[in-house]
Design an enzyme around this catalytic site. Sequence first.
Site, PDB file in Angstrom:
ATOM      1  N   CYS A   1      30.798  54.972  21.707  1.00 33.91           N
ATOM      2  CA  CYS A   1      30.223  53.840  22.432  1.00 33.91           C
ATOM      3  C   CYS A   1      31.180  53.350  23.515  1.00 33.91           C
ATOM      4  O   CYS A   1      30.753  53.044  24.639  1.00 33.91           O
ATOM      5  CB  CYS A   1      29.896  52.707  21.460  1.00 33.91           C
ATOM      6  SG  CYS A   1      29.111  51.274  22.239  1.00 33.91           S
TER       7      CYS A   1
ATOM      8  N   CYS B   1      27.116  49.836  13.548  1.00 34.87           N
ATOM      9  CA  CYS B   1      26.256  48.743  14.010  1.00 34.87           C
ATOM     10  C   CYS B   1      24.778  49.077  13.957  1.00 34.87           C
ATOM     11  O   CYS B   1      23.950  48.197  13.737  1.00 34.87           O
ATOM     12  CB  CYS B   1      26.664  48.303  15.411  1.00 34.87           C
ATOM     13  SG  CYS B   1      26.280  49.489  16.730  1.00 34.87           S
TER      14      CYS B   1
END
Length: 363
Positions: free
Chosen positions: A103, A195
């Site tokens: 990410c 997440c």
Amino acid sequence: MTLRVLAAMSGGVDSAVAAARAVEAGYDVTGVHLALSSNPQSYRTGARGCCTIEDSRDARRAADVIGIPFYIWDMAEEFDRDVVQDFVAEYAAGRTPNPCLRCNEKIKFQAVLERALALGFDAVCTGHHVRLENGRLRRSVDAVKDQSYVLAVLTREQLAHAIFPLGDCTKEEVRAEAARRGLTVADKPDSHDICFIADGDTSGFLERRLGSNPGPIVDETGQVVGEHRGAHAFTVGQRRGLNLSGAPHRRYVLSIEPVSNTVRVGPREALQVDRIVGERPVWSGCEPPEEWTPFLVQLRAHGEVYSCRARQYEGRVEILLDEPALGVAKGQAAVLYDGDVVMGSSTIAETSRVEQAAANHAE
């Protein structure tokens, strides 16, 4: 000229304080929250997950308190393609990826940074616990929260447009500062786990994406000792979930072989490796070493640090550990340090024992 800074605000305490510090440093700061899910949860479940509607509201409230403009950018398509799908594909290939690292590489410091620069911003600010000095990443003063490992994949060009205001303080100090500033996220729990897997069930998430695919579990001799529901549910070094009844000793996952859909297990000592080969090298702290050079290496997030020698050879990084490491998984990053300064990073592609490699070569 005042630098224009885009502050990535997750809705947590770190990014809020980082944005406030950027304002105090004299930058012209704008806050942005990244909407990473096309179907976000309304609220977190304790410390699990992130990117919820609640998080976006917390980020907006923090921006209001700080007194900066605030926007929400829809990055769900990019996040799904470059992080979630990559995560699934890596497990399907028998590797163990780090989605936080991906990410940072693909979303925060590629897609977001590129858009920020196109809009006239000079830098992106985040709440990562890491120091950036003279263009080099250094570990945070808070060793427990240090995030240099998941940022080591960034290039020198990306680091030239990065600001990390929190590298000189501990998490406790960040929370205390948030409270003094009147930020309502001062006591908000840190997010943990992955997440986009809010319930923390990675195996279940992968099975929903990849389906059930039963196959053999074999020992070091090749004898079948059990069956699994999907090789993607395992990682090197794992012991739980094997369900091997009657085994004379504890067995651990030694390797995952996706082509034959086989999980190979063995004793703990068989997990030892002292030679690592990494692909996709990034050298942000030094030039690629052509000769064997001493470094420290970290092989997983918050993992142990090992003394080693390393060199770049034919576009790959070869690392020889001074002492063997246990349970080194392909797909993780091997991050090289000089003291507390990041020198380079690569993705682990091969692991072995030196004497084993020598024996194979002799054959």
